[in-house]
Enzyme design. Structure first.
Site: not given
Ligand code: IVH
Length: 786
Positions: A32, A34, A36, A81, A123, A181, A298, A419
């Protein structure tokens, strides 16, 4: 191109590479310090050449001016979502729908041929963001918002160190939108809350809230101080890049461009492997360094993803397989008080039992009374409890709306529940205006010390524990019996135990009694660090014990050290320094220590005496530690440079003082040393530092033109033919700097007998090593007579 510009570009490239190694590859490539140094060099050059500053420079992460509100931005492609399920059967149903839509036969009927390939990843529990890069340069960041419009958080995201400001390589698309994220590690979250608590700021209930709160800050300088992380999991608007065939390859390319992606990423052949992935991560969930609320599967083929398309606001090609929630609602039945090893009386919540992520929780820690006040907790309240990681469940919030009429306040008992001794509020030591002031602390303590059964039992359990005195064969239950029977009333009494005392204890027979007696006998030569740790001084853990042992070298010195001197040691703040000092001032503790020594305990002194001090002790350092009002480290250094000794600083007249410092500071220094108390404090600290054999470092900066100018040397092992201080003086007289640790920048290590880790490190790094004879010969060639 000017020399400055060339160097600026060089430094940026180098810093970006180190950042990449650290955040994306998880392989830090330089210390660290270095990093800095390079960073500061860049900052200086940029300050001298402001026209060369560009938005993608690593220096531009400090955070710009605060704004009044966030601007709304529309997402070119909506941020969707994802469907969430909890059960394995629901995941299998999802797979069946996928197979059907892709016209594959259901996998459970026809085996291998129809298996869908999925990409699996955690997730993350943070908040979704979109990052837009135009021609490889970071341009805009936005929150997800309602999926169609989010908020512009560009200035804040710029401060997140692991997010690239410029993409690596050169083959990037014209427009690249990366989605992922922003989250906070558990360690970062805990550090942040500790800091917030100290500063009287807002406490965050969990890492997700902390991450979201930090990103949605109107002042980017605040965001810059928050330990935020990022993990990329997809792309949005992309122009000028034909996506690879597979989603997993998209992520790999993002990684090449400089984005952190999940280390847990796996490609699964078929849904059963996905379920196995969920179970595997589920088992490790508590050990991960960040919080996750499930895993995401996915469909890995991008073509298949396109074919599957979307349903309402969710893709048909992805599903979140969630883990049970870590937070639940329950009722606070009562608050009880427990007495800890150091006498701290801590409130514990007794809860109406509730299942949290599969485990029944009936109690939770409340830490201290400040926490009770902060939560606004009353007995009878409905509360949210959280069980995260391996830690004890916590109460994170009170649902005030559900408070019953007969709710009762939580009161600290006046006397110890074990006590009966008086319970006292601890004091906090703060330094301000050169004075130490005491204020009320959050912790209450039973003053009974070893006379309190609870404290005595735990003190002994700690004393004999593996990392302390390591006395095997003495379990918690046996300690309790020894204390309850009155056989042991201090750790020293362990060494007076006789065969007859033990053999009657529950679970002890002849063999185990003899074994225990031998283990006690064998523990009589602890290292100094173990012994200090075993004493159980409040706030002194193993690390601090090691620092004390290594830098002070003997028990007597640790016992005598003044609080101001202790604060010279790495990571020893004033608070801990006072704990250590008052522990050894306490008559009862002194008696226990002398009894221990009387029983034949031989503490193995250790340490390279003075090594820790030498690194930080200069007159400037000492003056800085005195905390003279308005005088910071820079002012302290000016005083040291001008006067050269503490005495001269203390006796300087007004005119002399004004030569060194501006009026306000000069006045303050003179006022400070007008007080006999302050003079005494400073003199005592200086004297003790000298007594401890600390080498008073030369105040002079690197002297140019000497044979070893600019070189860093390290002395290790025993220096037999001359004292270490003399060896050091010789090196310094030749212009070298003498450091306490070996790095790639070290020029030479002088290793005497018994050299350990420093020598190993020097060999690993290929640093030149000499023994003492070679060193003396070397000194002679430079005209130094030894
Ligand atoms: S994929 C169309 N991958 O979960 C799909 N979402 O998606 C888009 N999240 O608020 C999302 N980790 O922020 C995906 N490895 C991950 C994820 C992730 C967290 C969150 C994302 C979203 C929620 C629903």
């Amino acid at each position: 191109m000017t020399a400055a510009k060339t160097r600026i570009l060089e430094l940026r490239a180098e810093l970006d590479q180190h950042n990449y190694n650290y955040y994306v590859m998880d392989e830090p490539s330089i210390p660290d310090a270095e990093y800095d140094r390079l960073f500061n060099e860049l900052k200086t050059l940029e300050a001298e050449n402001p026209d060369l500053i560009t938005a993608d420079s690593p220096t531009q992460r400090v955070g710009g001016a605060p704004s009044l509100s966030f601007t709304q931005v529309a997402h070119a492609i909506p941020m969707l979502s994802i469907q969430s399920v909890f059960s394995e059967d629901d995941v299998r149903d999802f797979d069946k729908r996928v197979a059907k839509a892709l016209n594959l036969p259901p996998s459970d009927l026809f085996g291998d041929g129809s298996l869908v390939e999925y990409s699996c990843e955690p997730k993350m529990d943070g908040l979704a963001v979109s990052l837009i890069y135009t021609n490889g340069v970071f341009e805009r960041a936005a929150t997800r918002g309602d999926g169609t419009t989010g908020e512009d958080i560009t200035a804040n995201i710029r401060t997140v160190r692991c997010i690239p400001l410029r993409l690596k390589g050169s083959d990037w698309p014209q427009v690249l939108e990366v989605r992922g994220e922003v989250f906070m590690s558990i360690a970062g979250f805990e550090r942040l809350n500790a800091l917030q608590l100290e500063a009287g700021g807002k406490i965050f209930a969990n890492p997700r809230n902390a991450a979201a709160g930090s990103v949605r800050q109107l002042d980017p300088r605040v965001t810059a101080r928050r330990p935020l992380d990022f993990c990329a999991y997809g792309v949005g608007d992309v122009r000028g890049w034909e996506l690879p065939d597979k989603y997993s390859s998209v992520l790999k390319q993002l990684k090449k461009w400089g984005f952190p992606i999940s280390r847990e990423l796996k490609v699964a052949d078929g849904i059963e492997q996905c379920l196995q992935y969920h179970r595997d991560i589920g088992e490790r969930r508590n050990k991960l360094s960040f919080e996750i609320d499930g895993v995401v599967f996915k469909v890995n083929s991008i073509a298949d993803q396109e074919e599957l398309g979307f349903r309402a606001r969710e893709p048909r090609w992805a599903i979140a397989h969630k883990f049970p929630a870590m937070e639940e609602l329950t009722e606070l039945l009562d608050v009880e008080f427990q007495v800890g090893r150091t006498g701290a009386v801590t409130p514990v919540a007794r809860l109406k039992p509730v299942k949290v992520a599969g485990v029944t929780v009936a109690s939770a820690t409340l830490h201290n009374m400040d926490e009770v006040a902060r939560l606004g907790l009353m007995i009878g309240d409905t509360v949210i409890i959280r069980r995260a990681g391996d830690v004890i469940p916590q109460v994170v919030q009170v649902i005030t709306e559900r408070r019953p009429d007969d709710a009762r306040p939580v009161a600290i008992p006046e006397s110890c529940p074990v006590c009966g001794s008086h319970v006292e509020r601890t004091q906090l030591v703060k330094r301000s205006k050169g004075k130490e002031t005491f204020s009320e602390g959050a912790v209450y303590r039973c003053v009974g010390r070893l006379a309190c059964g609870a404290q005595l039992k735990q003190a002994i359990i700690h004393f004999v524990s593996r990392r302390a005195m390591d006395i095997e064969g003495l379990g918690d239950k046996s300690v309790e019996q020894l204390v309850d029977e009155g056989l042991v009333s201090s750790p020293a009494d362990l060494y007076a135990l006789k065969f007859d005392d033990i053999v009657d204890l529950e679970g002890f027979a002849e063999v185990s009694s003899n074994k225990l007696l031998k283990a006690i006998e064998d523990s009589k030569q602890p290292s100094l660090a173990r012994f200090i740790y075993a004493l159980g001084i409040p706030d002194v853990g193993e690390e601090t014990a090691k620092v004390l042992a290594r830098s002070l070298g003997s028990l007597e010195r640790v016992q005598q050290a003044l609080p101001h001197v202790l604060t010279y040691l790495p990571d020893v703040g004033l608070e801990v320094a006072h704990e250590i000092h008052s522990f050894f001032e306490d008559a009862h503790n002194q008696q226990v220590i002398s009894e221990l020594l009387g029983h034949g305990l031989q503490i193995q002194d250790q340490g390279e005496l003075g090594a820790e001090f030498a690194a930080s002790t200069t007159l400037g350092g000492l003056l800085d530690k005195l905390h003279i009002p308005f005088v910071g480290p820079g002012g302290a250094q000016k005083l040291a440079d001008r006067f050269g000794s503490l005495e001269a600083v203390m006796n300087a007249d007004w005119l002399d003082m004004r030569q060194a410092l501006p009026e306000k500071q000069a006045n303050s220094v003179r006022g400070f040393f007008a007080s006999p108390e302050h003079r005494q404090l400073a003199e005592q600290a200086e004297q003790q530092l000298r007594d401890f054999g600390m080498h008073w470092q030369s105040e002079k900066k690197v002297v140019e033109g000497l044979p070893l100018s600019g070189e860093t040397w390290v002395l290790t092992g025993k220096v037999e033919l001359m004292s270490r201080d003399v060896a050091k003086d010789h090196l310094e007289s030749l212009g070298a700097k003498v450091a306490g640790s070996v790095s790639a920048k070290t020029h030479c290590v002088v290793a005497g007998p018994g050299a350990g880790s420093k020598l190993t490190k020097a060999n690993e790094l290929g640093v030149k090593v000499m023994d003492e004879e070679a060193f003396i010969a070397f000194l002679k060639t430079h005209g130094v007579a030894v």
